[in-house]
Design a protein around this motif. Sequence first.
Motif, PDB file in Angstrom:
ATOM      1  N   VAL A 134       0.854  -1.193   0.000  1.00  0.00           N
ATOM      2  CA  VAL A 134       0.000   0.000   0.000  1.00  0.00           C
ATOM      3  C   VAL A 134       0.890   1.243   0.000  1.00  0.00           C
ATOM      4  O   VAL A 134       1.709   1.417   0.904  1.00  0.00           O
ATOM      5  CB  VAL A 134      -0.923   0.036   1.231  1.00  0.00           C
ATOM      6  CG1 VAL A 134      -1.794   1.307   1.203  1.00  0.00           C
ATOM      7  CG2 VAL A 134      -1.792  -1.206   1.300  1.00  0.00           C
ATOM      8  N   PHE A 136       0.865   5.392   0.198  1.00  0.00           N
ATOM      9  CA  PHE A 136      -0.060   6.444   0.609  1.00  0.00           C
ATOM     10  C   PHE A 136       0.660   7.776   0.765  1.00  0.00           C
ATOM     11  O   PHE A 136       1.874   7.830   0.978  1.00  0.00           O
ATOM     12  CB  PHE A 136      -0.772   6.075   1.919  1.00  0.00           C
ATOM     13  CG  PHE A 136       0.142   5.880   3.105  1.00  0.00           C
ATOM     14  CD1 PHE A 136       0.524   6.945   3.917  1.00  0.00           C
ATOM     15  CD2 PHE A 136       0.615   4.611   3.421  1.00  0.00           C
ATOM     16  CE1 PHE A 136       1.354   6.754   5.002  1.00  0.00           C
ATOM     17  CE2 PHE A 136       1.454   4.405   4.507  1.00  0.00           C
ATOM     18  CZ  PHE A 136       1.827   5.487   5.303  1.00  0.00           C
ATOM     19  N   VAL A 148      -4.072   6.869  -1.916  1.00  0.00           N
ATOM     20  CA  VAL A 148      -3.897   5.540  -1.340  1.00  0.00           C
ATOM     21  C   VAL A 148      -4.008   4.549  -2.493  1.00  0.00           C
ATOM     22  O   VAL A 148      -4.952   4.613  -3.281  1.00  0.00           O
ATOM     23  CB  VAL A 148      -4.966   5.221  -0.275  1.00  0.00           C
ATOM     24  CG1 VAL A 148      -4.737   3.815   0.297  1.00  0.00           C
ATOM     25  CG2 VAL A 148      -4.942   6.254   0.841  1.00  0.00           C
ATOM     26  N   TYR A 152      -4.645  -1.260  -0.700  1.00  0.00           N
ATOM     27  CA  TYR A 152      -5.312  -1.060   0.596  1.00  0.00           C
ATOM     28  C   TYR A 152      -6.572  -1.920   0.693  1.00  0.00           C
ATOM     29  O   TYR A 152      -6.856  -2.522   1.738  1.00  0.00           O
ATOM     30  CB  TYR A 152      -5.664   0.418   0.777  1.00  0.00           C
ATOM     31  CG  TYR A 152      -6.467   0.696   2.035  1.00  0.00           C
ATOM     32  CD1 TYR A 152      -5.847   0.792   3.272  1.00  0.00           C
ATOM     33  CD2 TYR A 152      -7.855   0.870   1.979  1.00  0.00           C
ATOM     34  CE1 TYR A 152      -6.587   1.048   4.426  1.00  0.00           C
ATOM     35  CE2 TYR A 152      -8.592   1.129   3.125  1.00  0.00           C
ATOM     36  CZ  TYR A 152      -7.955   1.216   4.345  1.00  0.00           C
ATOM     37  OH  TYR A 152      -8.688   1.467   5.489  1.00  0.00           O
ATOM     38  N   GLU A 153      -7.317  -1.980  -0.386  1.00  0.00           N
ATOM     39  CA  GLU A 153      -8.561  -2.738  -0.366  1.00  0.00           C
ATOM     40  C   GLU A 153      -8.300  -4.231  -0.233  1.00  0.00           C
ATOM     41  O   GLU A 153      -9.076  -4.950   0.410  1.00  0.00           O
ATOM     42  CB  GLU A 153      -9.374  -2.428  -1.626  1.00  0.00           C
ATOM     43  CG  GLU A 153      -9.749  -0.959  -1.734  1.00  0.00           C
ATOM     44  CD  GLU A 153     -10.635  -0.656  -2.930  1.00  0.00           C
ATOM     45  OE1 GLU A 153     -10.821  -1.566  -3.776  1.00  0.00           O
ATOM     46  OE2 GLU A 153     -11.134   0.481  -3.018  1.00  0.00           O
ATOM     47  N   TRP A 156      -6.559  -4.457   3.735  1.00  0.00           N
ATOM     48  CA  TRP A 156      -7.455  -4.077   4.831  1.00  0.00           C
ATOM     49  C   TRP A 156      -8.865  -4.654   4.665  1.00  0.00           C
ATOM     50  O   TRP A 156      -9.605  -4.741   5.620  1.00  0.00           O
ATOM     51  CB  TRP A 156      -7.540  -2.551   4.947  1.00  0.00           C
ATOM     52  CG  TRP A 156      -6.709  -1.978   6.053  1.00  0.00           C
ATOM     53  CD1 TRP A 156      -7.165  -1.541   7.272  1.00  0.00           C
ATOM     54  CD2 TRP A 156      -5.291  -1.750   6.058  1.00  0.00           C
ATOM     55  NE1 TRP A 156      -6.121  -1.073   8.033  1.00  0.00           N
ATOM     56  CE2 TRP A 156      -4.950  -1.187   7.308  1.00  0.00           C
ATOM     57  CE3 TRP A 156      -4.287  -1.981   5.143  1.00  0.00           C
ATOM     58  CZ2 TRP A 156      -3.653  -0.839   7.659  1.00  0.00           C
ATOM     59  CZ3 TRP A 156      -2.980  -1.645   5.483  1.00  0.00           C
ATOM     60  CH2 TRP A 156      -2.673  -1.093   6.716  1.00  0.00           C
ATOM     61  N   ARG A 160     -11.118   2.118  -0.587  1.00  0.00           N
ATOM     62  CA  ARG A 160     -10.368   3.377  -0.506  1.00  0.00           C
ATOM     63  C   ARG A 160     -11.317   4.551  -0.289  1.00  0.00           C
ATOM     64  O   ARG A 160     -10.958   5.527   0.378  1.00  0.00           O
ATOM     65  CB  ARG A 160      -9.554   3.578  -1.781  1.00  0.00           C
ATOM     66  CG  ARG A 160      -8.352   2.658  -1.894  1.00  0.00           C
ATOM     67  CD  ARG A 160      -7.470   3.033  -3.061  1.00  0.00           C
ATOM     68  NE  ARG A 160      -8.130   2.805  -4.336  1.00  0.00           N
ATOM     69  CZ  ARG A 160      -7.684   3.247  -5.503  1.00  0.00           C
ATOM     70  NH1 ARG A 160      -6.596   3.995  -5.553  1.00  0.00           N
ATOM     71  NH2 ARG A 160      -8.320   2.964  -6.627  1.00  0.00           N
ATOM     72  N   LEU A 163     -11.780   5.217   3.239  1.00  0.00           N
ATOM     73  CA  LEU A 163     -10.617   5.831   3.880  1.00  0.00           C
ATOM     74  C   LEU A 163     -10.532   7.312   3.536  1.00  0.00           C
ATOM     75  O   LEU A 163     -10.217   8.136   4.403  1.00  0.00           O
ATOM     76  CB  LEU A 163      -9.342   5.115   3.447  1.00  0.00           C
ATOM     77  CG  LEU A 163      -8.043   5.611   4.092  1.00  0.00           C
ATOM     78  CD1 LEU A 163      -8.083   5.435   5.604  1.00  0.00           C
ATOM     79  CD2 LEU A 163      -6.840   4.872   3.512  1.00  0.00           C
ATOM     80  N   TRP A 170      -8.658   3.553   8.953  1.00  0.00           N
ATOM     81  CA  TRP A 170      -7.681   2.463   8.854  1.00  0.00           C
ATOM     82  C   TRP A 170      -7.320   1.925  10.233  1.00  0.00           C
ATOM     83  O   TRP A 170      -7.077   0.729  10.409  1.00  0.00           O
ATOM     84  CB  TRP A 170      -6.409   2.931   8.139  1.00  0.00           C
ATOM     85  CG  TRP A 170      -5.610   3.936   8.935  1.00  0.00           C
ATOM     86  CD1 TRP A 170      -5.754   5.292   8.934  1.00  0.00           C
ATOM     87  CD2 TRP A 170      -4.559   3.649   9.866  1.00  0.00           C
ATOM     88  NE1 TRP A 170      -4.877   5.881   9.800  1.00  0.00           N
ATOM     89  CE2 TRP A 170      -4.126   4.885  10.388  1.00  0.00           C
ATOM     90  CE3 TRP A 170      -3.956   2.472  10.311  1.00  0.00           C
ATOM     91  CZ2 TRP A 170      -3.109   4.988  11.334  1.00  0.00           C
ATOM     92  CZ3 TRP A 170      -2.936   2.564  11.254  1.00  0.00           C
ATOM     93  CH2 TRP A 170      -2.516   3.810  11.750  1.00  0.00           C
TER      94      TRP A 170
END
Length: 260
Positions: A134, A136, A148, A152-153, A156, A160, A163, A170
Amino acid sequence: IALLDSGGRIVAVNESWRRFALENSLQLDGNGIGLNYLEVCAAAQPQDAPEARQVADGIRSVLSRAAREFSIEYTCDSPTEQRWFLMTVTPLAADRGNGALVMHLNITAERQNEDTLRLSESRFRQMAENITDVFFLQNLDGSQFYYVSPAYEQIWGRTRASLYADPQSWAEAIHPEDLDTVSTGLNAGLNVAMDHEYRIVRPDGDVRWIRARAFPILDAAGMPFRMAGVASDITERKESEVALREREAETAAARQSAAQ
């Protein structure tokens, strides 16, 4: 710069106009003074000057006071380089139609910088959007994410969009046992480099180990004004470390038992 009368005829030009005509071998008797700019546009071949008709219409609109000003960007390449210019047409006076001022500004450097920036951004996105880590970029207090990456998807298990809407969301995934450690690190400030390892709990209940590193971005004065970072899923490494420790413990226990 060229000065046009109310009929579109060139009545005066500046030294830069004369120099450009000389350097580019433009055959303009008297540097174009006396020529009708509108007629020059009408005589231009579409393949040589595709904007000619639009330019003529723009000049007419300013001369007739139908428009307060007109501008257009166009290319005018030399034998050795690609060039861009910005043409602007403004009336000489706001209250009567007595002519217009035509200015051609060389914007090649600006356009090249824009193209270079777009290329750099495209390459960065190609990299960031195809790497499993990730990436960012956020402001110093963590209240806004500027970018981001899609990973991330995957890591986590959250979007996004969620977020961007809630930049603190997060942290909601941090494992309860690691929350104090992460909070202590964040409270040290977002203007210094950080390197943390912690667990997160995904919405599906899966626990993942994360290594997050962040670095301050400095402005021209050397002061931090943004943070850039990368978060990696290190679950496999952590599980391997645990398995190794367990094997080492089993080996040590077996040796101890054999010695007895």
